[in-house]
Design a protein around this motif. Structure first.
Motif, mmCIF file in Angstrom:
data_model
loop_
_atom_site.group_PDB
_atom_site.id
_atom_site.type_symbol
_atom_site.label_atom_id
_atom_site.label_comp_id
_atom_site.label_asym_id
_atom_site.label_seq_id
_atom_site.Cartn_x
_atom_site.Cartn_y
_atom_site.Cartn_z
ATOM 1 N N ARG A 191 18.416 13.789 -2.056
ATOM 2 C CA ARG A 191 17.703 13.225 -3.204
ATOM 3 C C ARG A 191 16.772 12.090 -2.791
ATOM 4 N NH1 ARG A 191 20.187 14.471 -8.166
ATOM 5 N NH2 ARG A 191 22.090 15.687 -7.955
ATOM 6 N N GLY A 192 16.687 11.810 -1.496
ATOM 7 C CA GLY A 192 15.953 10.647 -1.022
ATOM 8 C C GLY A 192 14.484 10.624 -1.374
ATOM 9 N N LYS A 193 13.873 11.795 -1.594
ATOM 10 C CA LYS A 193 12.443 11.820 -1.931
ATOM 11 C C LYS A 193 12.208 11.545 -3.416
ATOM 12 C CE LYS A 193 12.563 16.849 -2.286
ATOM 13 N NZ LYS A 193 12.033 18.115 -1.759
ATOM 14 N N TYR A 194 13.312 11.479 -4.170
ATOM 15 C CA TYR A 194 13.174 11.159 -5.596
ATOM 16 C C TYR A 194 13.579 9.710 -5.843
ATOM 17 C CZ TYR A 194 12.706 16.182 -6.076
ATOM 18 O OH TYR A 194 12.272 17.468 -5.945
ATOM 19 N N GLN A 195 13.620 9.314 -7.076
ATOM 20 C CA GLN A 195 13.772 7.904 -7.408
ATOM 21 C C GLN A 195 15.194 7.373 -7.227
ATOM 22 O OE1 GLN A 195 11.367 5.747 -8.030
ATOM 23 N NE2 GLN A 195 9.958 7.426 -7.623
ATOM 24 N N PHE A 196 15.261 6.124 -6.805
ATOM 25 C CA PHE A 196 16.509 5.363 -6.784
ATOM 26 C C PHE A 196 16.357 4.294 -7.860
ATOM 27 C CE2 PHE A 196 18.903 1.611 -5.323
ATOM 28 C CZ PHE A 196 20.162 2.160 -5.157
ATOM 29 N N VAL A 197 17.081 4.437 -8.943
ATOM 30 C CA VAL A 197 16.933 3.538 -10.085
ATOM 31 C C VAL A 197 18.172 2.655 -10.184
ATOM 32 C CG1 VAL A 197 16.662 3.395 -12.586
ATOM 33 C CG2 VAL A 197 15.488 5.183 -11.301
ATOM 34 N N LYS A 198 17.948 1.360 -10.193
ATOM 35 C CA LYS A 198 19.054 0.404 -10.234
ATOM 36 C C LYS A 198 19.063 -0.317 -11.572
ATOM 37 C CE LYS A 198 20.450 -4.010 -8.139
ATOM 38 N NZ LYS A 198 20.143 -5.007 -7.088
ATOM 39 N N ILE A 199 20.255 -0.482 -12.141
ATOM 40 C CA ILE A 199 20.369 -1.267 -13.374
ATOM 41 C C ILE A 199 21.660 -2.082 -13.316
ATOM 42 C CG2 ILE A 199 21.453 0.637 -14.654
ATOM 43 C CD1 ILE A 199 19.876 -0.506 -17.131
ATOM 44 N N ASN A 200 21.556 -3.344 -13.718
ATOM 45 C CA ASN A 200 22.701 -4.249 -13.713
ATOM 46 C C ASN A 200 23.392 -4.169 -15.073
ATOM 47 O OD1 ASN A 200 24.451 -6.495 -13.800
ATOM 48 N ND2 ASN A 200 23.184 -7.607 -12.356
ATOM 49 N N CYS A 201 24.602 -3.616 -15.094
ATOM 50 C CA CYS A 201 25.308 -3.407 -16.356
ATOM 51 C C CYS A 201 25.810 -4.713 -16.965
ATOM 52 C CB CYS A 201 26.491 -2.465 -16.150
ATOM 53 S SG CYS A 201 26.019 -0.839 -15.529
ATOM 54 N N GLY A 202 25.838 -5.787 -16.192
ATOM 55 C CA GLY A 202 26.337 -7.052 -16.714
ATOM 56 C C GLY A 202 25.252 -8.000 -17.142
ATOM 57 N N ALA A 203 24.000 -7.585 -17.003
ATOM 58 C CA ALA A 203 22.894 -8.508 -17.268
ATOM 59 C C ALA A 203 22.280 -8.333 -18.647
ATOM 60 C CB ALA A 203 21.813 -8.333 -16.205
ATOM 61 N N LEU A 204 22.688 -7.282 -19.369
ATOM 62 C CA LEU A 204 22.045 -7.006 -20.654
ATOM 63 C C LEU A 204 23.081 -6.945 -21.768
ATOM 64 C CD1 LEU A 204 19.648 -4.136 -19.470
ATOM 65 C CD2 LEU A 204 19.017 -6.499 -19.949
ATOM 66 N N PRO A 205 22.712 -7.349 -22.977
ATOM 67 C CA PRO A 205 23.607 -7.171 -24.127
ATOM 68 C C PRO A 205 23.893 -5.679 -24.334
ATOM 69 C CG PRO A 205 21.756 -8.608 -24.668
ATOM 70 C CD PRO A 205 21.447 -8.011 -23.326
ATOM 71 N N PRO A 206 25.063 -5.335 -24.910
ATOM 72 C CA PRO A 206 25.461 -3.923 -25.026
ATOM 73 C C PRO A 206 24.414 -3.025 -25.683
ATOM 74 C CG PRO A 206 27.290 -5.355 -25.601
ATOM 75 C CD PRO A 206 26.102 -6.254 -25.411
ATOM 76 N N GLU A 207 23.836 -3.497 -26.814
ATOM 77 C CA GLU A 207 22.892 -2.632 -27.524
ATOM 78 C C GLU A 207 21.632 -2.384 -26.708
ATOM 79 O OE1 GLU A 207 22.597 -6.911 -28.909
ATOM 80 O OE2 GLU A 207 24.193 -5.442 -28.596
#
Length: 482
Positions: A191-207
């Motif tokens: 999958r290396g030629k496609y996107q690596f998307v990172k998101i911090n689950c603790g940095a945003l309010p639930p909604e």
């Protein structure tokens, strides 16, 4: 704004055309404003089409490829000769991405009149890594370096993990390089030629986190003025990295489990199920076992994520790596700063090697950067070290990796009482002494004082405490101060 069918009038919509590109791509009008982008462009730059369309491409694609004030665009538009340049872009998350930047002219079929430009951004991070001899299993993987036996064991298993499709859970203290490990596995996978998307689950309010992960449809909530794709959709065929998964709210854990099982989800407010092909890598500094026992993390989700597991040791347990990393980062910063700093003096090494590095590699790198900036000689001496190294308390950690003894977020005043020295932290927000029966009480009081001093402004409070905004947000949630 020009119609999105200007390249092939009345035949093909540009959005459909760009969707077939294997790289990030955008169409620009004659004034070099963005007319249309594909999903990969959104994932690479971090800007959704709702933000990017209608904006000058230079403002969205911030690069070092000599396109200041659209010089490359202008040259291609006038000459008709395509340009291909390699360099870096800085995306919305301030992450540097190595790309091959290709610009070509779009013309009308009749008369050959120029109608705009096609911009293609090919992510070449993986190619550069290979050309530099950086490899898995050789003691060095991208920015992950080390010679200790514990790190060698991790380097040995990473190639095997890269060639599977199973979910991976990466654990370890803050600053141990979990995100680097995740990205390196992705770059070396199919999958290396496609996107690596990172998101911090603790940095945003639930909604907001739910909307970021799964997207929303127009009208789903106040302010949802148009459809928006979520991170899962942007990472289609690639990898999504969910860092701080232990901070994900329980309702969202249910939805994540459903995505892992069904490979499909409903956007917020949507009625049509979206299918995705995404590999999930999660990371946390917490003990998910304890989280499960305390019923704040779903047991079924834990087992679903924990198919493969990597635990990164703290720096203090990596035998011999501290000296190796000190030299590695010193060479790096000396080169970047153009300074002649070469090594550490014996007196400086005594303190650097004895320090426990509770912030792990991130803290060590910052210390070396400080030293490289302030040092005026070839050898870094004791006087060039940060002052807090000389009075910082040894830090022990709880089972979930959180410090249980006070960190010197501000000054530490030494008071003498009953013939024994006692250390009492003083909050940097107000300069007042704070007290309590344990560190939790002390830290809660410091947070409240900082929020009061900052008149409720969390950014200001985080600056007063010397923390990042994310850390303050996590602590507020941890102590139920919201």
């Amino acid at each position: 704004m020009m119609r999105k069918t200007f390249a092939v009038p009345g035949v093909i919509a540009l959005d459909d055309l760009l969707a077939g590109f294997p790289h990030a791509a955008a169409c620009l009008d004659e004034g070099f404003k963005i007319v249309a982008v594909n999903n990969r462009f959104e994932a690479m730059t971090g800007y959704g089409r709702d933000v990017a369309v209608g904006v000058y491409a230079d403002f969205i694609v911030r690069s070092n490829m000599g396109n200041s004030r659209g010089q490359v665009f202008q040259k291609v538009a006038e000459s008709g000769e395509a340009a291909s340049i390699e360099g870096d872009i800085i995306n919305r998350s301030r992450k540097k991405v190595a790309v091959r930047f290709t610009v070509s002219r779009l013309r009308t079929k009749r008369g050959g009149r120029s109608k705009g430009l096609l911009l293609v951004l090919e992510d070449i991070s993986g190619q550069q890594t290979s050309s530099q001899g950086v490899r898995l299993g050789g003691g060095r993987a991208s920015d992950i370096i080390g010679h200790s036996p514990k790190m060698q064991a991790i380097f040995d298993i990473m190639p095997l993990m890269a060639h599977t499709e199973a979910s991976i859970l990466i654990t370890g203290e803050t600053g141990t390089g979990k995100d680097k490990i995740a990205e390196t596995i992705h770059r070396n996978s199919s999958r290396g030629k496609y996107q690596f998307v990172k998101i911090n689950c603790g940095a945003l309010p639930p909604e907001l986190l739910e909307s970021e992960l799964f997207g929303h449809v127009k009208g789903a909530f106040t302010g949802a003025v148009r459809d928006k794709q979520g991170m899962f959709k942007l990472a289609d065929k690639g990898t999504i990295f969910l860092t701080e998964i232990g901070d994900m709210p329980l309702p969202l854990q249910v939805k994540l489990l459903s995505v892992l099982d069904d490979r499909a989800f409903y956007p917020v407010g949507g009625e049509r199920k979206e299918k995705v092909d995404v590999r999930v890598i999660a990371a946390t500094h917490r003990s998910l076992h304890d989280q499960v026992e305390r019923r704040v993390f779903r047991e079924d989700l834990f087992y679903r994520l924990n198919v493969l597991h990597i635990h990164l040791p703290p720096l203090r347990e990596r035998e011999g790596d501290i000296r190796f990393l000190l030299d590695y980062f010193l060479q790096d910063y000396a080169t970047r700063l153009g300074k002649e700093v070469q090594t550490f003096s014996e007196s400086a090494l005594v303190h650097l090697l004895a320090y426990p590095y509770p912030g792990n590699i991130r803290e060590l790198r910052n210390i070396v950067e400080y030293c490289a900036n302030v040092c005026r000689k070839q050898d870094i001496g004791k006087d060039d070290l940060p002052r807090y190294l000389f009075d910082r308390l040894p830090v022990s950690r709880s089972a979930d990796g959180l410090p249980v003894k006070p960190e010197p977020t501000g000054e530490v005043m030494r008071a003498v009482g009953d013939g024994a020295k006692k250390e009492i932290p003083i909050t940097p927000a107000t300069g007042r002494r704070v007290g309590g029966d344990n560190w939790t009480a002390i830290e809660k009081e410091m947070i409240l004082q900082a929020l009061t001093a900052g008149k409720g402004n969390r950014q200001k409070a985080a600056e007063l405490l010397g923390w990042g905004r994310t850390t303050l947000w996590r602590k507020i949630r941890q102590y139920d101060l919201a």
